[in-house]
Design a protein around this motif. Structure first.
Motif, PDB file in Angstrom:
ATOM      1  N   TYR A  49       0.807  -1.215   0.000  1.00  0.00           N
ATOM      2  CA  TYR A  49       0.000   0.000   0.000  1.00  0.00           C
ATOM      3  C   TYR A  49       0.844   1.271   0.000  1.00  0.00           C
ATOM      4  N   SER A  96      -0.111   7.936  -2.903  1.00  0.00           N
ATOM      5  CA  SER A  96       0.278   7.610  -1.540  1.00  0.00           C
ATOM      6  C   SER A  96       1.417   8.501  -1.105  1.00  0.00           C
ATOM      7  N   GLN A 105      -6.991   3.200   0.619  1.00  0.00           N
ATOM      8  CA  GLN A 105      -6.502   2.318   1.669  1.00  0.00           C
ATOM      9  C   GLN A 105      -6.181   3.093   2.938  1.00  0.00           C
TER      10      GLN A 105
END
Length: 276
Positions: A81, A222, A235
């Motif tokens: 992730y 991210s 996520q």
């Protein structure tokens, strides 16, 4: 049907699906019925920006946060992730709550502290810098997090709606919804006393979110550090909500904390006996 779907069409179809009653609100983060995200700031006992964090009138003690970086969940968190350590997120919640005073025990922080002490010992620092021994604050308690990841494919729902719409739009809805996944996470945080090693509290939190395959990835990337990835990725948002849920539940339990007692004293034999 062509394997390539024009991005504008994807946005159109996504809008249609969200506007459909059956899909309304599916993209919301669910935390006890409320939308939530990691946000705000804290300095000492002053905190701003996140009204959902449970608060304490005064700190209960000093706290360090420890992560098992060898665990499978940590590998998924940081490698798959590409999210920052969960400790970064928990530190924000803890200080915003005013329930504990954080003491830094991370590898990077320890290296920085030791570097300053080495400079002091070498005579390079100014007189009066006061980096002598006996100043570090002990951590009364430690908080240990764990994560359980889960993902289920729910594309069949979108396929059914695509059939109802019919035509080109219906086909597009079915194609896009084929990647519709429900992202879920449950988090467990454990609080234990550093002097005795006795566990004081444990709390589980959960959160879920629907994600159209990788489409939501177009709207945010991210973060490599801080808590950026917890605020702008599907996520990360699920995990931040789950950790907030578990931390809030722990704070509520600690407000009514009562120490467990064992007849004869802790660790002195207990009350369960064995046969001769």
């Amino acid at each position: 049907m062509n394997n390539y779907i024009n991005f504008k069409n994807v946005l159109l179809v996504t809008s249609l699906m969200i506007g459909t009653p059956s899909f309304a609100g599916l993209l919301d983060i669910k935390l006890g019925g409320n939308k939530e995200n990691a946000t705000g700031a804290a300095a000492g006992s002053n905190a701003t920006g996140n009204s959902q964090v449970e608060k304490c009138e005064s700190p209960l003690g000093t706290l360090s946060i420890i992560e098992n970086q060898q665990a499978g969940w940590y590998t998924i968190l940081t490698n798959q992730y590409r999210l920052p350590p969960s400790a970064n997120l928990l530190k924000l919640y803890v200080q915003q709550s005013n329930c504990f005073i954080l003491v830094e025990r991370s590898f990077a922080a320890t290296e920085a502290i030791n570097r300053e002490r080495e400079l002091m010992n070498s005579g390079e620092l100014r007189s009066g810098s006061n980096f002598g021994k006996g100043q570090m604050v002990a951590a009364d308690y430690s908080l240990s997090p764990e994560i359980n990841f889960s993902e289920s494919n729910t594309g069949g729902v979108g396929g059914a709606i695509g059939g109802l719409l019919g035509g080109t739009k219906g086909s597009l809805v079915s194609a896009v919804a084929g990647g519709l996944k429900r992202k879920e996470a449950s988090t467990l945080i454990t609080l234990f006393d550093n002097r005795s090693s006795v566990q004081i509290s444990a709390s589980e939190g959960t959160s879920s979110k629907y994600d159209f395959g990788g489409i939501s990835g177009f709207f945010g990337g991210s973060g490599a550090g801080g808590i950026g990835g917890y605020t702008n990725t599907p996520q990360g948002k699920v995990l931040s909500a789950a950790f907030l849920d578990s931390y809030n539940q722990m704070v509520r339990a600690l407000r009514n904390y009562k120490a467990q007692q064992v007849q004869g004293g802790l660790g002195k034999g207990g009350t369960l006996t064995i046969g001769q």
